[in-house]
Scaffold this motif. Structure first.
Motif, PDB file in Angstrom:
ATOM      1  N   ALA A 112       1.208  -1.409  -4.613  1.00 11.65           N
ATOM      2  CA  ALA A 112       2.211  -0.406  -4.966  1.00 11.65           C
ATOM      3  C   ALA A 112       3.585  -1.061  -5.023  1.00 11.65           C
ATOM      4  O   ALA A 112       3.935  -1.880  -4.163  1.00 11.65           O
ATOM      5  N   GLY A 113       4.346  -0.719  -6.058  1.00  9.19           N
ATOM      6  CA  GLY A 113       5.673  -1.287  -6.225  1.00  9.19           C
ATOM      7  C   GLY A 113       5.684  -2.646  -6.888  1.00  9.19           C
ATOM      8  O   GLY A 113       6.760  -3.192  -7.179  1.00  9.19           O
ATOM      9  N   GLU A 114       4.487  -3.222  -7.138  1.00  9.28           N
ATOM     10  CA  GLU A 114       4.382  -4.528  -7.780  1.00  9.28           C
ATOM     11  C   GLU A 114       3.775  -4.392  -9.171  1.00  9.28           C
ATOM     12  O   GLU A 114       3.075  -3.416  -9.468  1.00  9.28           O
ATOM     13  N   THR A 115       4.032  -5.373 -10.012  1.00 12.00           N
ATOM     14  CA  THR A 115       3.446  -5.383 -11.357  1.00 12.00           C
ATOM     15  C   THR A 115       2.731  -6.706 -11.625  1.00 12.00           C
ATOM     16  O   THR A 115       2.577  -7.122 -12.772  1.00 12.00           O
ATOM     17  N   GLU A 116       2.293  -7.357 -10.565  1.00 13.03           N
ATOM     18  CA  GLU A 116       1.474  -8.563 -10.663  1.00 13.03           C
ATOM     19  C   GLU A 116       0.260  -8.388  -9.750  1.00 13.03           C
ATOM     20  O   GLU A 116       0.311  -7.666  -8.755  1.00 13.03           O
ATOM     21  N   PHE A 117      -0.833  -9.047 -10.082  1.00 14.97           N
ATOM     22  CA  PHE A 117      -1.990  -9.041  -9.200  1.00 14.97           C
ATOM     23  C   PHE A 117      -1.631  -9.700  -7.868  1.00 14.97           C
ATOM     24  O   PHE A 117      -0.851 -10.653  -7.813  1.00 14.97           O
ATOM     25  N   ASP A 118      -2.213  -9.182  -6.806  1.00 13.13           N
ATOM     26  CA  ASP A 118      -2.079  -9.774  -5.484  1.00 13.13           C
ATOM     27  C   ASP A 118      -3.024 -10.971  -5.427  1.00 13.13           C
ATOM     28  O   ASP A 118      -4.241 -10.812  -5.266  1.00 13.13           O
ATOM     29  N   THR A 119      -2.481 -12.167  -5.566  1.00  8.28           N
ATOM     30  CA  THR A 119      -3.322 -13.363  -5.693  1.00  8.28           C
ATOM     31  C   THR A 119      -4.070 -13.705  -4.408  1.00  8.28           C
ATOM     32  O   THR A 119      -5.031 -14.480  -4.444  1.00  8.28           O
ATOM     33  N   SER A 120      -3.631 -13.130  -3.296  1.00 15.16           N
ATOM     34  CA  SER A 120      -4.294 -13.424  -2.024  1.00 15.16           C
ATOM     35  C   SER A 120      -5.439 -12.475  -1.716  1.00 15.16           C
ATOM     36  O   SER A 120      -6.112 -12.629  -0.696  1.00 15.16           O
ATOM     37  N   TYR A 121      -5.703 -11.510  -2.605  1.00 16.38           N
ATOM     38  CA  TYR A 121      -6.633 -10.421  -2.258  1.00 16.38           C
ATOM     39  C   TYR A 121      -7.893 -10.434  -3.103  1.00 16.38           C
ATOM     40  O   TYR A 121      -7.847 -10.551  -4.336  1.00 16.38           O
ATOM     41  N   MET A 131     -15.996  -8.865  -7.888  1.00 16.75           N
ATOM     42  CA  MET A 131     -14.688  -9.033  -7.270  1.00 16.75           C
ATOM     43  C   MET A 131     -13.988  -7.675  -7.272  1.00 16.75           C
ATOM     44  O   MET A 131     -14.214  -6.855  -8.159  1.00 16.75           O
ATOM     45  N   LEU A 132     -13.129  -7.457  -6.305  1.00 15.58           N
ATOM     46  CA  LEU A 132     -12.285  -6.267  -6.275  1.00 15.58           C
ATOM     47  C   LEU A 132     -10.842  -6.739  -6.170  1.00 15.58           C
ATOM     48  O   LEU A 132     -10.411  -7.225  -5.124  1.00 15.58           O
ATOM     49  N   LEU A 133     -10.118  -6.636  -7.276  1.00 13.50           N
ATOM     50  CA  LEU A 133      -8.738  -7.111  -7.339  1.00 13.50           C
ATOM     51  C   LEU A 133      -7.771  -5.966  -7.051  1.00 13.50           C
ATOM     52  O   LEU A 133      -8.127  -4.791  -7.140  1.00 13.50           O
ATOM     53  N   ARG A 134      -6.515  -6.335  -6.755  1.00 10.13           N
ATOM     54  CA  ARG A 134      -5.523  -5.323  -6.369  1.00 10.13           C
ATOM     55  C   ARG A 134      -4.166  -5.641  -6.982  1.00 10.13           C
ATOM     56  O   ARG A 134      -3.764  -6.796  -7.065  1.00 10.13           O
ATOM     57  N   ILE A 135      -3.478  -4.581  -7.423  1.00  8.40           N
ATOM     58  CA  ILE A 135      -2.054  -4.644  -7.743  1.00  8.40           C
ATOM     59  C   ILE A 135      -1.368  -3.711  -6.750  1.00  8.40           C
ATOM     60  O   ILE A 135      -1.595  -2.500  -6.767  1.00  8.40           O
ATOM     61  N   LEU A 167      -3.429  -0.198  -6.510  1.00  3.35           N
ATOM     62  CA  LEU A 167      -4.426  -0.081  -7.577  1.00  3.35           C
ATOM     63  C   LEU A 167      -5.521  -1.116  -7.342  1.00  3.35           C
ATOM     64  O   LEU A 167      -5.237  -2.298  -7.173  1.00  3.35           O
ATOM     65  N   TYR A 168      -6.775  -0.666  -7.357  1.00  2.00           N
ATOM     66  CA  TYR A 168      -7.931  -1.544  -7.175  1.00  2.00           C
ATOM     67  C   TYR A 168      -8.774  -1.534  -8.451  1.00  2.00           C
ATOM     68  O   TYR A 168      -9.027  -0.470  -9.027  1.00  2.00           O
ATOM     69  N   LEU A 169      -9.228  -2.711  -8.863  1.00  2.46           N
ATOM     70  CA  LEU A 169      -9.983  -2.857 -10.102  1.00  2.46           C
ATOM     71  C   LEU A 169     -11.272  -3.632  -9.840  1.00  2.46           C
ATOM     72  O   LEU A 169     -11.248  -4.754  -9.325  1.00  2.46           O
ATOM     73  N   ALA A 170     -12.410  -3.019 -10.201  1.00  3.53           N
ATOM     74  CA  ALA A 170     -13.707  -3.692 -10.084  1.00  3.53           C
ATOM     75  C   ALA A 170     -13.851  -4.707 -11.212  1.00  3.53           C
ATOM     76  O   ALA A 170     -13.619  -4.389 -12.385  1.00  3.53           O
TER      77      ALA A 170
END
Length: 438
Positions: free
Chosen positions: A292-301, A286-290, A270-273
């Motif tokens: 697949a299979g995770e329920t936390e933001f990818d802090t490195s992305y 910024m373009l953040l990501r969660i 999932l990508y969020l503007a």
């Protein structure tokens, strides 16, 4: 400044199961159904008389339809043709053949078609307990016949939901989404962003708290926004997470009723503007990501790390690439624009906006070009200028130099760009949707 400002909406772009779902459900959709027949679909073009529509505008909006947007279509006009929207808002939900929305009267849900130069109402359903306002809600499709509406209440301190049966708008369920209480904040953003991720069968609702209702600046908002992860069967919040960086979601006031702020890739990531207001005043995208299979933001992305201004929209193209619509907060202002009252590149009608292709792995950004030349900046911040349909992205631009808006057609498989139809510059072209024919 010319009278026509072109904004090309995919919504939210066409919420179709076979192509691009404006509700951003977990269906990457750039890969079309092998049996798709483009003749079974058409484009609805929304233009406004006098000035831009949307955003509470009272100006007349007219809708006209066309079966193609290729160059042989010529210059499209609504003069003498089209349907006036009247009490209906341009910001709406679309899926398949139909539109869905809450009209200006703010008393019911409506399902309708736009055809034969008129609005044909298919179903209406008065509100029950929960009530909503025109333009001020967000939505997601759980399946082809179940539509979820979410918004805040009148006091902006609770989150309400209504679950509808799409074929006749029967209210299946309604209530409150119980989110964690605030600490030092008292009001919620009006709509937020809602999306359904099919891979884990969860609704993700992005929201934040503020000091007061209405428009606010960063210092008056909770620094980090939230994502409530909701069970779509019970509408209970299973988890509430905080964004890893300060900022807010793009399009949170209008809930993806016009702009696409969420995208999914083939894996279900999932990508969020989003954007962050810096001390200098720059709204850095910024373009953040969660994942697949995770329920936390990818802090490195951060898929949009080289931002030169605000990021408005994102649409997944396939092959780990996305189309974005962004702003350069340092774009030059011409003498012509300044004479027309546009004093800075962050103005809503400034010619400071552009399209680019993003590599979601490397973050590389490439401006959209035609015949080896970058396409000039476009006017119109609150816009969705692109729609993805059958392995092509139809991208509309409104430059300062061109008399008419021009639609460019980007071939997703080959990366080639061709010039398509134009839209007459005497009108303000605000939106486009792809709609299934009867």
């Amino acid at each position: 400044m010319k009278k026509f400002k072109f904004t090309l909406l995919a919504f939210m772009a066409a919420m179709m199961a076979i192509s691009f779902t404006a509700c951003s459900d977990d269906d990457p959709t750039p890969t079309p159904d092998p049996g798709i027949n483009e003749g079974d679909y058409h484009f609805d073009l929304f233009v406004t008389v006098g000035k831009h529509g949307g955003m509470s505008s009272k100006n007349t909006t007219i809708v006209t339809s066309t079966s193609t947007l290729t160059a042989d279509r010529g210059v499209i006009t609504v003069e003498g043709v089209g349907s006036e929207l009247g009490d209906y808002s341009m910001e709406s939900i679309s899926k398949g053949k139909y539109y869905y929305q809450i009209p200006g009267s703010a008393d019911r849900f409506v399902k309708y078609q736009i055809k034969n130069n008129k609005i044909d109402v298919i179903a209406e359903r008065p509100f029950k307990t929960n009530t909503y306002k025109v333009r001020a809600y967000t939505h997601a499709w759980i399946d082809d016949n179940t539509l979820v509406i979410i918004s805040t209440n009148g006091d902006k301190d609770k989150v309400l939901y209504t679950k509808l049966k799409a074929d006749d708008l029967t209210i299946l369920d309604e209530g409150e989404v119980t989110i964690p209480g605030p600490t030092d904040w008292t009001k919620l953003t009006s709509s937020g962003i809602l999306t359904y991720r099919k891979s884990d069968n969860k609704l993700y609702y992005f929201y934040y708290w503020k000091e007061k209702a209405g428009q606010t600046v960063a210092s008056e908002q909770e620094p980090n926004f939230h994502a409530a992860i909701i069970n779509p069967s019970t509408m209970k919040v299973e988890k509430d997470i905080i964004s890893p960086v300060e900022g807010e979601m793009a399009g949170s006031a209008y809930g993806e009723l016009m702009q696409n702020c969420v995208a999914y890739d083939e894996a279900g990531n999932l990508y969020l503007a989003c954007f962050h207001e810096e001390a200098s005043g720059l709204e850095k995208g910024m373009l953040l990501r969660i994942k697949a299979g995770e329920t936390e933001f990818d802090t490195s992305y951060n898929g949009y790390s080289n931002a030169d201004g605000k990021l408005m929209t994102v649409q997944y193209l396939g092959n780990n690439k996305a189309l974005v619509y962004a702003r350069n907060d340092n774009a030059p202002i011409s003498d012509k624009a300044a004479a027309a009252g546009i004093k800075k590149p962050t103005a809503i009608d400034a010619f400071s906006h552009y399209y680019a292709i993003i590599d979601l792995t490397t973050g590389t950004k490439t401006r959209l070009s035609y015949n080896g030349k970058e396409i000039a900046y476009s006017g119109g911040r609150f816009s969705q200028r692109s729609v993805i349909f059958n392995d092509k992205a139809y991208i509309g631009v409104d430059t300062e130099e061109d008399a008419n808006a021009i639609i460019y057609i980007y071939d997703i498989k080959t990366g080639t760009v061709e010039k398509g139809a134009e839209v007459e510059g005497k009108f303000y072209f605000d939106m486009i949707r792809v709609v299934e024919n009867d």
